[in-house]
Write a protein that holds these residues in place. Structure first.
Motif, short mmCIF file in Angstrom:
data_model
loop_
_atom_site.label_atom_id
_atom_site.label_comp_id
_atom_site.label_asym_id
_atom_site.label_seq_id
_atom_site.Cartn_x
_atom_site.Cartn_y
_atom_site.Cartn_z
N SER A 187 0.85 -1.19 0.00
CA SER A 187 0.00 0.00 0.00
C SER A 187 0.89 1.24 0.00
CB SER A 187 -0.93 -0.01 1.23
OG SER A 187 -0.16 -0.01 2.43
N TYR A 188 0.28 2.41 0.05
CA TYR A 188 0.97 3.70 0.15
C TYR A 188 2.22 3.76 -0.75
CZ TYR A 188 2.39 8.06 2.51
OH TYR A 188 2.72 9.37 2.81
N PRO A 189 2.03 3.74 -2.07
CA PRO A 189 3.18 3.75 -2.99
C PRO A 189 3.76 5.16 -3.15
CG PRO A 189 1.15 3.70 -4.24
CD PRO A 189 0.74 3.62 -2.80
N TYR A 190 4.46 5.61 -2.12
CA TYR A 190 4.99 6.98 -2.11
C TYR A 190 5.98 7.14 -3.27
CZ TYR A 190 7.39 11.18 -0.58
OH TYR A 190 7.93 12.44 -0.53
N ALA A 191 5.74 8.10 -4.15
CA ALA A 191 6.54 8.29 -5.36
C ALA A 191 7.17 9.68 -5.37
CB ALA A 191 5.66 8.10 -6.60
N PHE A 192 8.45 9.73 -5.80
CA PHE A 192 9.14 11.01 -5.92
C PHE A 192 10.26 10.86 -6.95
CE2 PHE A 192 11.32 8.53 -2.76
CZ PHE A 192 12.68 8.83 -2.90
N GLU A 193 10.89 11.98 -7.29
CA GLU A 193 11.97 11.96 -8.27
C GLU A 193 13.28 12.36 -7.61
OE1 GLU A 193 10.93 14.29 -11.66
OE2 GLU A 193 9.27 12.98 -12.25
N ALA A 194 14.37 11.67 -8.01
CA ALA A 194 15.70 11.96 -7.48
C ALA A 194 16.73 11.67 -8.55
CB ALA A 194 15.98 11.11 -6.24
N ASP A 195 17.52 12.69 -8.90
CA ASP A 195 18.59 12.53 -9.89
C ASP A 195 18.06 11.96 -11.21
OD1 ASP A 195 20.45 13.42 -7.99
OD2 ASP A 195 20.69 11.40 -7.19
N GLY A 196 16.88 12.43 -11.63
CA GLY A 196 16.31 11.99 -12.88
C GLY A 196 15.66 10.63 -12.83
N TRP B 270 18.73 13.77 3.13
CA TRP B 270 17.53 12.99 2.89
C TRP B 270 16.86 12.68 4.22
CZ3 TRP B 270 15.01 12.23 -1.48
CH2 TRP B 270 15.69 12.45 -2.68
N TRP B 271 15.54 12.74 4.22
CA TRP B 271 14.76 12.49 5.42
C TRP B 271 13.74 11.39 5.16
CZ3 TRP B 271 16.06 14.70 9.94
CH2 TRP B 271 16.94 15.78 9.87
N LEU B 272 13.52 10.58 6.16
CA LEU B 272 12.54 9.49 6.10
C LEU B 272 11.65 9.57 7.32
CD1 LEU B 272 11.36 6.77 5.13
CD2 LEU B 272 13.30 5.63 6.24
N PHE B 273 10.34 9.63 7.09
CA PHE B 273 9.36 9.70 8.18
C PHE B 273 8.38 8.54 8.07
CE2 PHE B 273 10.45 14.18 7.20
CZ PHE B 273 11.01 14.53 8.42
N PRO C 284 5.77 5.10 4.82
CA PRO C 284 7.12 5.70 4.74
C PRO C 284 7.16 6.83 3.71
CG PRO C 284 7.06 3.56 3.63
CD PRO C 284 5.74 3.71 4.34
N THR C 285 7.70 7.96 4.14
CA THR C 285 7.69 9.18 3.33
C THR C 285 9.08 9.79 3.32
OG1 THR C 285 5.36 9.57 3.86
CG2 THR C 285 6.65 11.47 3.09
N MET C 286 9.64 10.02 2.13
CA MET C 286 10.99 10.55 2.00
C MET C 286 10.97 11.94 1.36
SD MET C 286 13.37 7.38 0.76
CE MET C 286 14.07 6.25 1.96
N LEU C 287 11.97 12.74 1.72
CA LEU C 287 12.15 14.02 1.04
C LEU C 287 13.59 14.47 1.22
CD1 LEU C 287 11.08 17.09 3.08
CD2 LEU C 287 10.76 14.82 4.04
#
Length: 551
Positions: A351-360, A407-410, A398-401
């Motif tokens: 579940s919760y497919p947290y998606a983001f972009e990093a270095d392309g 880099w942070w992970l919550f 899990p949420t990253m930014l």
């Protein structure tokens, strides 16, 4: 400060978490040496027959004390039995208790950093300065609303959705010391036993967190002065107690009937506006509901957006109501009827497919049933394993930014604090090494702890969506501005709480808000009749009751 080597369980938990820290050791027992009250049958009978609070005393000292996990007695001989002792006698001046000067001097000789108060009453005077960082004491209520006693009780009487608690450095002011830590828990409206456990056990990690921060030099131990002018409550009299117990009986039945008749059904909505627009208090988003769920069969929740060439895709949890298993699916926002399972090798529940972009790269970090936080890179429409971190930790949502060069992970962790306590880690790179935040858990607040989507920056300020579970799981999304974020500090303030509009078809809850560019997606809940879900819920409750009976 204690009455001997028998502690309440919550007190024992506090001590054991403290002594598990390198650089922290117990040094002294300050024992209340006053003789105990006469507990003979005759003496107790006389007290009960002459007391206006006899019904409360019987209920609290009998039923609650025996049923509460937090209040169960624990012997600490092996942990504390070899410590030196000061057996102190105090003198009463009104409601205040004052220590003898010789006892205070003997305590000072031990060069203590702080004193934990688990005994005595309203202590005042020089004892408050006998340790370097004073006397630390819990008040199991929000001191800005409820001072006095009984702990975690009046919220049930007054139907307050959350119950607060504070760890404070005592001053001469009643329940108005210097606040070291503070949190809020969901009020268990149907059970004073459960509310007692939630609040007492929920703050046991606060002294350990303060100790780590002191050792690191991140805080000065002074705390923030409370300015509370809240009324001072007292034990309820017999009439008030009888009324409370009668009311609780109805709430108990209502609580256990809830969930048997209706089931949750979540749907995903698209808003053609940036996520930052939700900060506007007057914003009433216009939502396009995507046809991704089928009531009674499956629902769609936890949506996130990503780019796939020229298409914008929504990645989400597809929850099967029959198997009660979640899998990851994806859909083009312009062709939602063509939704399909995500091409990935994942475990039984995702579940919760947290998606983001990093270095392309497009990175997806789903919530999985197995331990560890697992990062996947999207390549050619498939999720390929990238790296796994924190192998012994299971995180929810899990949420990253990336923020200020780190880099942070919550996330929150499974168990009784899954809606209440936020945990954090930081690293110089996605691959690590990951370091636990010094103050973990960094926040205790059922109204805004558990992550709920994509953090974002607007006008140079960082905002974090979080779940508001004050009235139940997934009641709304709180938008919080992060004021401080560093390896030893975390602080945020609530900006607004988003709740479903009354004109939405799904208006019984909301727990995800994520955005990309000028688009935002959210989920919202409505209740539906589902016999399969009701049977599964009933079986689960029966299994839990049998498990408690075996224990």
């Amino acid at each position: 400060m204690c009455k001997g080597l028998t502690f309440r369980r919550w007190q024992a938990d506090v001590v054991r978490q403290l002594v598990a820290i390198d650089g922290v050791e117990p040094a002294l027992l300050i024992i209340d040496a006053r003789p105990p009250a006469d507990r003979s049958a005759g003496a107790r009978a006389r007290r009960l027959t002459s007391s206006s609070t006899a019904l409360w005393d019987t209920y609290n000292n009998g039923w609650i004390a025996r049923r509460s996990r937090a209040l169960r007695p624990v012997r600490m001989d092996g942990d504390l039995g070899a410590l030196p002792r000061v057996e102190a006698l105090v003198r009463r001046e009104g409601y205040s208790e004052l220590f003898d000067a010789d006892d205070i001097e003997e305590i000072r000789q031990h060069d203590l950093d702080f004193i934990l108060r688990f005994a005595f009453g309203i202590i005042r005077g020089d004892i408050l300065y006998a340790a370097r960082f004073g006397v630390w004491s819990f008040h199991h209520d929000d001191e800005e609303a409820y001072r006095g006693s009984p702990p975690a009780f009046w919220e049930l009487v007054e139907d307050t959705p959350v119950t607060g608690a504070v760890l404070q450095r005592l001053t001469d002011r009643l329940d108005g010391g210097r606040i070291l830590d503070k949190g809020w828990f969901p009020t268990a409206r149907h059970s004073y036993v459960k509310n007692t456990d939630l609040v007492h056990l929920g703050g046991t990690d606060w002294p350990a967190s303060q100790a780590r921060l002191l050792l690191s030099g991140a805080i000065d131990g002074e705390g923030v002065p409370s300015t509370s002018t809240a009324p001072v409550y007292k034990k309820p009299d017999n009439g008030r107690t009888f009324s409370f117990l009668a009311h609780q009986a109805g709430r108990f039945v209502q609580n256990h009937a809830r969930g048997l008749a209706f089931a949750d059904h979540w749907e995903v909505g698209l808003v053609r506006a940036p996520i930052s627009s939700m900060l506007d208090l007057s914003c009433e988003p216009s939502v396009e509901w995507l046809p991704l769920g089928k009531p009674g069969s499956w629902y769609a929740a936890d949506p996130f957006l990503l780019r796939d060439g020229t298409r914008t895709m929504v990645l989400y949890e597809h929850f099967d109501a029959r198997s009660r298993v979640g899998t990851l699916w994806e859909a083009d926002i312009d062709r939602p009827a063509e939704a399909r399972p995500v091409d990935a090798d994942l475990d039984a529940h995702a579940s919760y497919p947290y998606a983001f972009e990093a270095d392309g790269r497009t990175i997806v970090v789903p919530q999985l049933a197995e331990p560890g936080v697992h990062l996947y890179e999207r390549k050619g429409g498939r999720l390929e394993p990238l790296v796994s971190v924190l192998p012994d930790v299971r995180l929810l949502d899990p949420t990253m930014l990336f923020h200020d060069g780190l880099w942070w992970l919550f996330g929150t962790r499974p168990g009784s604090s899954s809606l209440t306590k936020l945990w954090g880690w930081w690293a110089p790179a996605l691959e690590g090494p990951w370091t636990e935040h010094t103050a973990n858990p960094i926040k205790t607040d059922v109204r805004s702890a558990r992550p709920a989507g994509t953090p974002f920056v607007h006008d140079g300020r960082l905002y974090r969506p979080a779940q508001d579970c004050s009235t139940g799981y997934g009641a709304g999304v709180a938008l919080c501005e992060v004021l401080e974020l560093g390896p030893q500090r975390f602080r945020e303030r609530l900006v607004r709480v988003l709740r479903p509009s009354t004109v939405w078809p799904n208006r019984q809850g909301m727990h995800t808000l994520s955005g990309r560019g000028d688009l935002t997606v959210l989920d919202a809940r409505r209740y539906v009749v589902d016999p399969h879900e009701s049977v599964a819920e009933l079986r689960g409750r029966v299994a839990r009751v049998r498990g408690r009976a075996r224990r």
